[in-house]
Write an enzyme that holds these catalytic residues in place. Sequence first.
Site, PDB file in Angstrom:
ATOM      1  N   GLU A  38      36.698  83.425  29.431  1.00 12.43           N
ATOM      2  CA  GLU A  38      36.379  84.007  28.109  1.00 12.43           C
ATOM      3  C   GLU A  38      37.453  83.625  27.100  1.00 12.43           C
ATOM      4  OE1 GLU A  38      33.281  84.811  27.043  1.00 12.43           O
ATOM      5  OE2 GLU A  38      33.294  86.240  28.709  1.00 12.43           O
ATOM      6  N   ALA A 127      23.831  90.838  20.891  1.00 16.98           N
ATOM      7  CA  ALA A 127      24.487  91.511  22.015  1.00 16.98           C
ATOM      8  C   ALA A 127      25.437  90.571  22.756  1.00 16.98           C
ATOM      9  CB  ALA A 127      23.432  92.045  22.986  1.00 16.98           C
ATOM     10  N   SER A 132      20.692  82.905  19.816  1.00 11.73           N
ATOM     11  CA  SER A 132      20.648  81.784  18.855  1.00 11.73           C
ATOM     12  C   SER A 132      20.462  80.448  19.553  1.00 11.73           C
ATOM     13  CB  SER A 132      21.940  81.688  18.049  1.00 11.73           C
ATOM     14  OG  SER A 132      22.328  82.925  17.585  1.00 11.73           O
ATOM     15  N   ASP A 176      27.110  77.894  24.868  1.00  9.85           N
ATOM     16  CA  ASP A 176      25.798  78.544  24.793  1.00  9.85           C
ATOM     17  C   ASP A 176      24.660  77.530  24.876  1.00  9.85           C
ATOM     18  OD1 ASP A 176      27.561  80.555  24.323  1.00  9.85           O
ATOM     19  OD2 ASP A 176      26.931  80.974  22.276  1.00  9.85           O
ATOM     20  N   TYR A 227      37.820  86.975  15.780  1.00 11.69           N
ATOM     21  CA  TYR A 227      37.588  85.721  16.509  1.00 11.69           C
ATOM     22  C   TYR A 227      38.363  84.585  15.832  1.00 11.69           C
ATOM     23  CZ  TYR A 227      34.676  82.211  18.973  1.00 11.69           C
ATOM     24  OH  TYR A 227      34.221  81.184  19.758  1.00 11.69           O
TER      25      TYR A 227
HETATM   26  P1  NG1 Z   1      29.414  85.474  22.071  1.00  9.34           P
HETATM   27  O1  NG1 Z   1      30.217  86.665  21.779  1.00  9.34           O
HETATM   28  O2  NG1 Z   1      28.641  85.600  23.351  1.00  9.34           O
HETATM   29  O3  NG1 Z   1      28.564  85.046  20.912  1.00  9.34           O
HETATM   30  C1  NG1 Z   1      31.458  83.880  21.471  1.00  9.34           C
HETATM   31  C2  NG1 Z   1      31.341  82.407  21.158  1.00  9.34           C
HETATM   32  C3  NG1 Z   1      31.541  81.569  22.438  1.00  9.34           C
HETATM   33  C4  NG1 Z   1      32.871  81.949  23.105  1.00  9.34           C
HETATM   34  C5  NG1 Z   1      32.913  83.476  23.312  1.00  9.34           C
HETATM   35  C6  NG1 Z   1      34.225  83.955  23.902  1.00  9.34           C
HETATM   36  C7  NG1 Z   1      29.722  82.061  19.323  1.00  9.34           C
HETATM   37  C8  NG1 Z   1      28.293  81.776  18.957  1.00  9.34           C
HETATM   38  N1  NG1 Z   1      29.992  82.099  20.648  1.00  9.34           N
HETATM   39  O4  NG1 Z   1      30.416  84.249  22.337  1.00  9.34           O
HETATM   40  O5  NG1 Z   1      31.521  80.185  22.097  1.00  9.34           O
HETATM   41  O6  NG1 Z   1      33.987  81.518  22.357  1.00  9.34           O
HETATM   42  O7  NG1 Z   1      32.721  84.175  22.084  1.00  9.34           O
HETATM   43  O8  NG1 Z   1      34.422  83.415  25.169  1.00  9.34           O
HETATM   44  O9  NG1 Z   1      30.590  82.231  18.467  1.00  9.34           O
END
Ligand code: NG1
Length: 390
Positions: A38, A127, A132, A176, A227
């Site tokens: 992560e 969630a 997406s 993703d 982030y």
């Molecule tokens: P989530 O929170 O599942 O959207 C985001 C980033 C990933 C990765 C994770 C942390 C987006 C669309 N996705 O995921 O690429 O960095 O956080 O491991 O921003």
Amino acid sequence: MPTPVVDSDSLRHRFAERFGAPPALVVRAPGRVNLIGEHTDYNDGFVLPVAIDRAVFLAASLRDDRRVILHALDLDATDEFTLETITRAEVGHWSNYQRGVAAVLQAQGYDLPGLNVAFAGTVPVGAGLSSSAAVELAIAWAWCELGELSIERAALALACQRAEHEYVGTQCGIMDQFISALGRRDYALLIDCRSLDYRQVPLPGGADARIVVCDSGVRRELAASAYNERRAQCRQAVELLRARLPGITALRDVTVEGFQAHAEALPAVIRRRARHVITENARALEAVAALENGDLVRFGELMKASHRSLRDDYQVSCAELDTLVEAAWAVEGCYGSRLTGAGFGGCTVSLVDGAAVEAFRQAVSDAYRRKHARTPAIYVCTAENGVGRI
Ligand code: NG1
């Protein structure tokens, strides 16, 4: 609210109602959950996601002009654009995903036909289960099949990521789109986010262990700014460590031993951020070895260590996620549990013995209700194939 569409039969039916004839094809593109690794993807590191049985379903047929008519059944909304000159819809509009995929594929020289499209999904939005990427891969696959384009899955994932960067404005990593394209039933996918090499890693059978996702219901308002701040702190760590470790270009290049030898060169907060990423990369690789050796106990320990590191060093957890994870840790038959995705809300992922799933569901729901007065949505997931026709 419109009646939700949850399977391909109801989707075919709604498509025919809308467009006057059945679709030429129905595509399924899965959401995903990340088992471990992560906040490593944007540090050129390792991730281990699984494509899950929650997906976007898209029905499509060819048109004889170059228009794309889109019907989003869950939103009961329609939009259209022409492939002659693709424009962006306003910021935040749902059709920017399809517009972006079309624009990127056309920029790559592919000749796209006009389409009638209806789609719906079972991936909860916002969630952290990657609805997406599933939306992008679903439309991309429809164009591949109906336009008779031959594009490799990895290349399609990259095109969809570019669409998200350029049309939606999210600077996401490749995890993703890669897993929605390349998932395989009963396997997780180890992705090297630098080289984009990947390897399918077999998961235990459902009776031995299930993947359980618990949605805290907390939507992640803080996530975007935090982030970006974490990403900047990682870049700063690389700059500072480079004085001691010439040649490094990302935290991926720093070993746990190298970090320990030079950690004192970093200010306290940056040191913690770097320690998370560097140890998480090591944990992700060790977790793959544990899975390959059938050592679920070790895998679970690594999930727990990942959560502690995300909570204490990376500081992206929140009270609700901690409650879900700690309740999970206390259940006999739960190997491990951690927050998944960016954090600050969203979901946890747990690995639970097949026979303990009901006890897990009960115990985690009770603990969450007691402490936060709400019920978490709990999904027992299977690992599924990536995008394809059904
Ligand atoms: P989530 O929170 O599942 O959207 C985001 C980033 C990933 C990765 C994770 C942390 C987006 C669309 N996705 O995921 O690429 O960095 O956080 O491991 O921003």
